[in-house]
Design an enzyme around this catalytic site. Structure first.
Site, PDB file in Angstrom:
ATOM      1  N   GLU A   1      -0.111   4.049  -1.914  1.00 15.39           N
ATOM      2  CA  GLU A   1       0.680   5.224  -2.285  1.00 15.39           C
ATOM      3  C   GLU A   1       0.054   6.011  -3.429  1.00 15.39           C
ATOM      4  O   GLU A   1       0.299   7.225  -3.565  1.00 15.39           O
ATOM      5  CB  GLU A   1       2.104   4.803  -2.664  1.00 15.39           C
ATOM      6  CG  GLU A   1       2.270   4.053  -3.969  1.00 15.39           C
ATOM      7  CD  GLU A   1       2.066   2.544  -3.874  1.00 15.39           C
ATOM      8  OE1 GLU A   1       2.455   1.830  -4.811  1.00 15.39           O
ATOM      9  OE2 GLU A   1       1.506   2.095  -2.855  1.00 15.39           O
TER      10      GLU A   1
ATOM     11  N   HIS B   1      -2.245  -0.770  -3.568  1.00 15.46           N
ATOM     12  CA  HIS B   1      -1.198   0.256  -3.638  1.00 15.46           C
ATOM     13  C   HIS B   1      -1.704   1.563  -3.024  1.00 15.46           C
ATOM     14  O   HIS B   1      -2.172   2.462  -3.749  1.00 15.46           O
ATOM     15  CB  HIS B   1      -0.766   0.475  -5.090  1.00 15.46           C
ATOM     16  CG  HIS B   1       0.026  -0.652  -5.663  1.00 15.46           C
ATOM     17  ND1 HIS B   1       1.405  -0.703  -5.594  1.00 15.46           N
ATOM     18  CD2 HIS B   1      -0.370  -1.792  -6.288  1.00 15.46           C
ATOM     19  CE1 HIS B   1       1.826  -1.822  -6.161  1.00 15.46           C
ATOM     20  NE2 HIS B   1       0.769  -2.498  -6.591  1.00 15.46           N
TER      21      HIS B   1
ATOM     22  N   CYS C   1       1.638  -4.910  -1.853  1.00 15.33           N
ATOM     23  CA  CYS C   1       1.467  -5.843  -2.974  1.00 15.33           C
ATOM     24  C   CYS C   1       2.405  -7.047  -2.787  1.00 15.33           C
ATOM     25  O   CYS C   1       2.175  -7.870  -1.907  1.00 15.33           O
ATOM     26  CB  CYS C   1       1.695  -5.127  -4.294  1.00 15.33           C
ATOM     27  SG  CYS C   1       1.045  -6.021  -5.726  1.00 15.33           S
TER      28      CYS C   1
END
Length: 555
Positions: free
Chosen positions: A529, A527, A388
């Site tokens: 993750e 993102h 990001c």
């Protein structure tokens, strides 16, 4: 559903906490969900938070930790990340609600006249709204696990406790149970585990009409048989339903640890399910084997601005652990405050690390340090993953130091300062396509929910490093941001070697950049993750840790 009955409604497990906060309700809920799955059941997990914010989206990470984003664009509590990581069930907007959202819905209905002029009260209007939320999708799964945030006795939580009391009364007998987490403190001076806080917590719960069926007791010491019997007697639960929860070296030991203590069996017994299906715990046995049997260590620096609170980057830390498990290495994470070298040379702070990760964030503070981290990684050929804002800082670094755009910066920083100081290679996203609709935003819109949120498709360039990572050219990832890299500068940056290797399907929004002449340097606007799991690591984290392992010469 394992029952085979199309009309079977979900069984509900309500998870509450007492004595102190941060006992691990979210982890216990997630682990229980995984254990029920191991026995062949389908599950969904939900979080009911008593705070008055509509959602965590506008809360400081120092207040609440990270914001977990779902595919359908909800900004939710970080516990939903635990739920997904342990069960693999994608969370939805209907899996998280706060007092703020409940009261907002009630007031909107009152303004529309839905209540036909009645006096609006906590009971029944607020509690009915909570019950309606809990009921969503109850024909989809075998078990619905609902965690109530905070601790019993909190004034904010009273409407939720009353709602779940009513809910269990409304449902047929045996369809709802209550699981309560408490603390058994160890007094070293007397060498005793004290049960009194647990007794008082249960009495508090009983005073509002809820009797727990299962007690999960956090303890640093084994619970002696005498204390277990005492808890069962004074808290009015079966002795087998007093479950110990000990401190663990890794959260991923929790499913096996709770199974050894009999939590899943206690739940099935409380529902009267017999005979219980035998669990298949092979997935979690493999996960634990990978955690504890490694071939070495890698050292990764996370360069951010919320480094004083690890929960601000919870999903990133866990995704690195997952990547380490896949590569049979232990990932040692160092939290590096980007502000420390905002105006200094980054080398003394970053030398010696096998890889560098720059996560997302908002605002200008610490960004010069993040830009220097990207520069250090590029110049020293250190594996780099920018997420990001971390991608945007890598683009700004390339624009300044390689493409010759000396004043390159972000419109976000100019907007924050109220003056024009940079040539914005990153700009405020004013419109984009979501599904079949065009979404528009302005600078002065309310902050809550005004970002590009949730799952979006991206198209990867054939032959790019990132296409090799994913094993294909079509991906879907979750976003949470207001600013985008400006494609006006794409040609100039690509001439310098920074390739835009992932774009939105319409070709307007950059999703991924990578340096062609670097061993492993990738920046992503989304993102990754948020979709990583211990039994299914995200490809980017899997390969990022592999690159760190190669850089550390473990291979």
């Amino acid at each position: 559903m394992i029952t085979g009955d199309a009309n079977q409604m979900a069984r509900y497990i309500f998870i509450t906490g007492g004595v102190v906060s941060s006992l691990g309700k979210g982890l216990a809920s997630a682990a229980l969900g995984a254990l029920l799955q191991a026995r062949g059941y389908t599950v969904r997990l939900r979080k009911l938070d008593p705070y008055l914010n509509v959602d965590p989206g506008t809360m400081s990470p120092f207040e609440h930790g990270e914001v977990f984003v779902t595919d359908d664009g909800a900004e939710t509590d970080l516990d939903l990340g635990h739920y997904e990581r342990f069960t693999g069930v994608p969370a939805r907007m209907t899996d998280s609600v706060s007092s703020g959202r409940i009261y907002s819905n009630v007031l909107e209905k009152e303004r529309r006249g839905d209540y036909l002029g009645k006096t609006i009260q906590v009971v029944p209007h607020v509690t009915n709204e909570i019950k309606d939320f809990i009921n969503i999708g109850d024909d989809e799964v075998d078990f619905m696990l609902c965690e109530i945030g905070g601790t019993v006795g909190d004034i904010e939580g009273l409407p939720f406790f009353e709602a779940i009391r009513q809910f269990s009364h409304d449902k047929p007998r045996g369809q709802c149970i209550f699981m309560h987490l408490t603390l058994l403190p160890w007094l070293a001076a007397s060498g005793e585990l004290k049960t009194k806080p647990t007794q008082h917590s249960v009495k508090e719960l009983q005073s509002i009409g809820i009797a727990p069926d299962i007690l999960v007791c956090r303890s640093e010491q084994p619970i002696p048989e005498k204390e277990r019997q005492k808890i069962a007697l004074f808290c009015n639960v079966r002795k087998e339903a007093v479950v110990a929860a000990y401190d663990l070296k890794s959260i991923y030991e929790a499913p096996l640890a709770y199974h050894r203590e009999g939590l899943d069996q206690a739940v099935l017994d409380a529902f009267g399910i017999a005979p219980a299906p035998r669990p298949d715990l092979s997935v979690w046995e493999d996960v634990n084997d990978r955690i504890h049997n490694t071939d070495g260590n890698v050292n990764i620096a996370i360069v951010g601005k919320y480094t004083q609170l690890e929960d601000a980057y919870k999903s990133i830390k866990e995704a690195l652990t997952h990547g380490g498990m896949h590569n049979r290495v232990k990932v040692n994470v160092s939290w590096v405050d980007a502000e420390v070298f905002d105006k200094e040379d980054a080398a003394p702070y970053l030398e010696g690390y096998d890889a560098i990760l720059v996560p997302g964030g908002f605002g200008e503070r610490g960004t010069e340090g993040k830009i220097k981290a990207a520069q250090f990684a590029r110049e020293h050929k250190v594996p780099y993953l920018g997420i990001c804002l971390g991608m945007q800082m890598a683009v700004i670094e390339a624009a300044r130091n390689v493409a010759g755009i000396k004043d390159a910066g972000s419109e976000e920083f100019d907007h924050e300062a109220g003056e024009k100081r940079f040539e914005p290679v990153v700009y405020h996203l004013k419109e984009w396509v979501q599904g079949n609709a065009k979404v528009t935003r302005k600078h002065d819109d309310d902050k809550g929910g005004t970002m590009r949120l949730g799952a979006y498709d991206a198209v990867l360039s054939d032959g790019s490093k990132v296409a090799g990572v994913y094993g294909g050219t079509a991906i879907e990832e979750r976003h949470r941001h207001r600013y985008e890299v400006d494609t006006t500068y794409r040609a100039k940056l690509e001439e310098c070697g920074l390739k835009f290797s992932g774009m939105s399907p319409d070709g307007r929004l950059p999703e991924i950049v990578e340096w062609e002449d670097h061993p492993w340097f990738i920046g992503v606007q989304f993102h990754p993750e948020l979709k990583s799991k211990p039994f299914d690591p995200h490809p980017l984290f899997r390969e990022f840790v592999r690159a760190a392992k190669e850089n550390s010469r473990l291979v």
